[in-house]
Design a protein around this motif. Structure first.
Motif, short mmCIF file in Angstrom:
data_model
loop_
_atom_site.label_atom_id
_atom_site.label_comp_id
_atom_site.label_asym_id
_atom_site.label_seq_id
_atom_site.Cartn_x
_atom_site.Cartn_y
_atom_site.Cartn_z
N ARG A 32 -20.07 3.42 12.89
CA ARG A 32 -19.13 3.88 12.15
C ARG A 32 -19.24 3.27 10.52
NH1 ARG A 32 -14.02 3.71 15.98
NH2 ARG A 32 -12.96 3.83 13.83
N GLU A 49 -14.71 8.55 6.59
CA GLU A 49 -15.35 7.79 7.69
C GLU A 49 -16.56 8.47 8.43
OE1 GLU A 49 -14.26 4.99 11.83
OE2 GLU A 49 -13.13 6.83 11.18
N ARG A 50 -17.98 8.10 8.28
CA ARG A 50 -19.11 8.79 8.79
C ARG A 50 -19.51 7.97 9.94
NH1 ARG A 50 -23.48 8.44 4.74
NH2 ARG A 50 -22.62 6.39 4.24
N VAL A 52 -23.03 7.19 11.90
CA VAL A 52 -24.45 7.14 11.82
C VAL A 52 -25.05 6.70 13.20
CG1 VAL A 52 -26.45 6.17 10.42
CG2 VAL A 52 -23.98 6.72 9.33
#
Length: 53
Positions: A32, A49-50, A52
């Motif tokens: 995250r 918030e991504r 990956v």
């Protein structure tokens, strides 16, 4: 801080998304990454918030 109708709706949706993200992150097993961006429509900073892999 002056909170507009649009700002209130956006913050309410963001709060709802925060509750669902941990469930998604635990299933995906990714990393995250939290980024702060300036949102011109809100006139303030917001967190994005991504996840990956």
């Amino acid at each position: 801080m002056k909170l507009t109708r649009r700002g209130f709706i956006a913050s309410a949706m963001a709060a709802g998304a925060v509750r669902s993200v941990p469930h998604i992150a635990s299933k995906a097993g990714g990393r995250r990454i939290l980024t702060l961006v300036y949102d011109k429509s809100l006139g303030m900073m917001r967190a994005v918030e991504r996840i990956v892999p």
